[in-house]
Write an enzyme that holds these catalytic residues in place. Structure first.
Site, PDB file in Angstrom:
ATOM      1  N   ARG A 101      -9.507 -39.603 -20.180  1.00 36.03           N
ATOM      2  CA  ARG A 101      -8.778 -38.658 -20.787  1.00 36.03           C
ATOM      3  C   ARG A 101      -9.855 -37.324 -20.486  1.00 36.03           C
ATOM      4  NH1 ARG A 101      -5.816 -37.396 -26.495  1.00 36.03           N
ATOM      5  NH2 ARG A 101      -4.198 -38.583 -25.283  1.00 36.03           N
ATOM      6  N   HIS A 128       0.568 -36.798 -18.501  1.00 43.15           N
ATOM      7  CA  HIS A 128       0.113 -37.714 -19.560  1.00 43.15           C
ATOM      8  C   HIS A 128       1.248 -38.916 -19.225  1.00 43.15           C
ATOM      9  CE1 HIS A 128      -1.398 -39.491 -22.974  1.00 43.15           C
ATOM     10  NE2 HIS A 128      -0.760 -38.538 -23.849  1.00 43.15           N
ATOM     11  N   GLN A 131       1.986 -41.855 -21.696  1.00 47.28           N
ATOM     12  CA  GLN A 131       3.028 -41.418 -22.874  1.00 47.28           C
ATOM     13  C   GLN A 131       4.320 -41.554 -22.515  1.00 47.28           C
ATOM     14  OE1 GLN A 131       2.022 -40.059 -26.195  1.00 47.28           O
ATOM     15  NE2 GLN A 131       4.269 -40.823 -26.383  1.00 47.28           N
ATOM     16  N   ASP A 230       6.887 -31.184 -28.586  1.00 41.36           N
ATOM     17  CA  ASP A 230       5.302 -31.274 -28.595  1.00 41.36           C
ATOM     18  C   ASP A 230       4.611 -29.992 -29.166  1.00 41.36           C
ATOM     19  OD1 ASP A 230       2.790 -32.527 -28.096  1.00 41.36           O
ATOM     20  OD2 ASP A 230       2.716 -32.083 -26.027  1.00 41.36           O
ATOM     21  N   CYS A 270       5.322 -36.657 -29.054  1.00 42.27           N
ATOM     22  CA  CYS A 270       4.450 -37.735 -28.734  1.00 42.27           C
ATOM     23  C   CYS A 270       3.341 -37.566 -29.952  1.00 42.27           C
ATOM     24  CB  CYS A 270       3.757 -37.261 -27.586  1.00 42.27           C
ATOM     25  SG  CYS A 270       3.281 -35.481 -27.438  1.00 42.27           S
ATOM     26  N   ARG A 298       3.021 -47.423 -27.148  1.00 45.53           N
ATOM     27  CA  ARG A 298       1.809 -47.087 -26.351  1.00 45.53           C
ATOM     28  C   ARG A 298       1.124 -48.431 -25.987  1.00 45.53           C
ATOM     29  NH1 ARG A 298      -0.236 -42.074 -26.194  1.00 45.53           N
ATOM     30  NH2 ARG A 298      -1.481 -42.771 -24.497  1.00 45.53           N
TER      31      ARG A 298
HETATM   32  N1   CP Z   1       0.118 -38.913 -27.972  1.00 42.85           N
HETATM   33  C1   CP Z   1      -1.076 -38.859 -27.869  1.00 42.85           C
HETATM   34  O1   CP Z   1      -1.511 -39.008 -26.783  1.00 42.85           O
HETATM   35  O2   CP Z   1      -1.791 -39.076 -29.130  1.00 42.85           O
HETATM   36  P1   CP Z   1      -3.359 -38.908 -29.124  1.00 42.85           P
HETATM   37  O3   CP Z   1      -3.887 -37.605 -28.655  1.00 42.85           O
HETATM   38  O4   CP Z   1      -3.777 -39.221 -30.827  1.00 42.85           O
HETATM   39  O5   CP Z   1      -4.073 -39.841 -28.350  1.00 42.85           O
END
Ligand code: CP
Length: 313
Positions: A101, A128, A131, A230, A270, A298
């Site tokens: 990430r 992403h 997701q 989002d 998300c 997820r």
């Molecule tokens: N939706 C998502 O990626 O959540 P986090 O940022 O908590 O990992």
């Protein structure tokens, strides 16, 4: 070496297999299952905060028999200027895969190119994909008849994305919709049209021209099967918060806007959500809000992605 950096890294038939595997993992959870990561350690390099992604990957790697090794970028030499390429080469001598990430999308591409192990994109400023695969699986669970092809149930369905239409989740859904055969309409303010980067990627993948952008939220949600939003202030955009909130208020998902979609449409987010900003609490609480199923999935979908990458080595 197989990586998962963007939605199109799996062909339609591979994506269909990922969904099927995710369903098997979900249905079999709690019982002894396959351990395709037995004896393996997967490093998780995170440069940004996370709840869902971190926990679902740590639990998922463990459930597949592997050992998750969480590495805060600030705690390793990568955060002090060691090159991405040297980091990839060194970690490839120790671990069996990377979950990353980070900010620059090029960083996951460089790690994948320089290392000798699979890399999974756990969010960049651009995309992403974990997701979006979990989201699509969540919808397919509802739309596919029992025993029918989950992937095929997505074809022709319409998703409306409201608010920050230039964010990573929006770009990822544009690419995901193209991969899944879905229609996508996005509604956001002036200056937030999907950018040149996603247009260039669609063109490279031979998927150009597949989305519609408008400034009218009611036009976007017309005939939509899914209404998605989002946060308006993504990680790294905090200095723009005041201006963004002012610009995006007309795109908040209210009960009135949600009611303008199909009568059986689902609401998705998300998470984390900020009630009263991009969505009202009333919509979050609606029986057709499936936000926590998205979050749970997820885990199951990422386990299927991990298993697919290990099998493809
Ligand atoms: N939706 C998502 O990626 O959540 P986090 O940022 O908590 O990992």
């Amino acid at each position: 070496m197989k990586h998962f950096l963007q939605e199109t890294d799996f062909t339609p038939s591979e994506a269909a297999a990922v969904f099927l595997r995710a369903q098997e993992f979900k249905q079999g959870r709690g019982r002894p299952g396959p351990q395709p990561l037995a004896g393996q350690t997967w490093a998780m390099i995170f440069s940004k905060s996370s709840t869902r992604t971190r926990v679902s990957f740590e639990v998922g790697i463990h459930e597949l028999g592997g050992n998750p090794l969480f590495l805060n970028k600030g705690d390793i030499q990568l955060g002090r200027g060691e090159s991405v390429e040297d980091t990839a080469k060194v970690l490839s001598r120790f671990v069996h895969g990377l979950v990353v990430r980070t900010h620059a999308h090029s960083e996951v591409e460089r790690l994948a190119a320089a290392g000798g192990i699979p890399v999974i994109n756990a969010l960049t400023d651009f995309l992403h994909p974990c997701q979006i695969y979990a989201d699509a699986f969540t919808l397919a669970e509802r739309w596919a008849a029992p025993g029918a092809d989950l992937f095929a149930s997505l074809r022709g369905r319409k998703l409306a994305f409201l608010g920050d239409t230039a964010c990573n989740v929006a770009s990822s859904w544009i690419l995901g919709a193209a991969r899944f055969g879905m229609k996508i309409a996005l509604a956001g303010p002036e200056g937030f049209a999907p950018g040149a980067e996603i247009d260039a990627l669609l063109a490279r993948e031979g998927l150009a021209g597949g989305y519609r952008f408008t400034h009218d939220p009611f036009e976007a949600v017309r005939d939509a099967d899914v209404v998605y939003t989002d946060v308006w202030v993504s990680m790294g955009k905090e200095e723009e918060a005041k201006a963004r909130l002012a610009q995006m208020t007309p795109y908040a998902v209210t009960a009135k806007l949600f009611a303008a979609a199909k009568s059986d449409a689902y609401f998705m987010h998300c998470l984390p959500a900020y009630p009263g900003k991009e969505v009202t609490q009333e919509v979050l609480d609606n029986p057709r809000s499936i936000i926590f199923d998205q979050a749970e999935n997820r885990l199951h979908v990422q386990k299927a992605i991990l298993a697919a990458l290990v099998a493809g080595r």
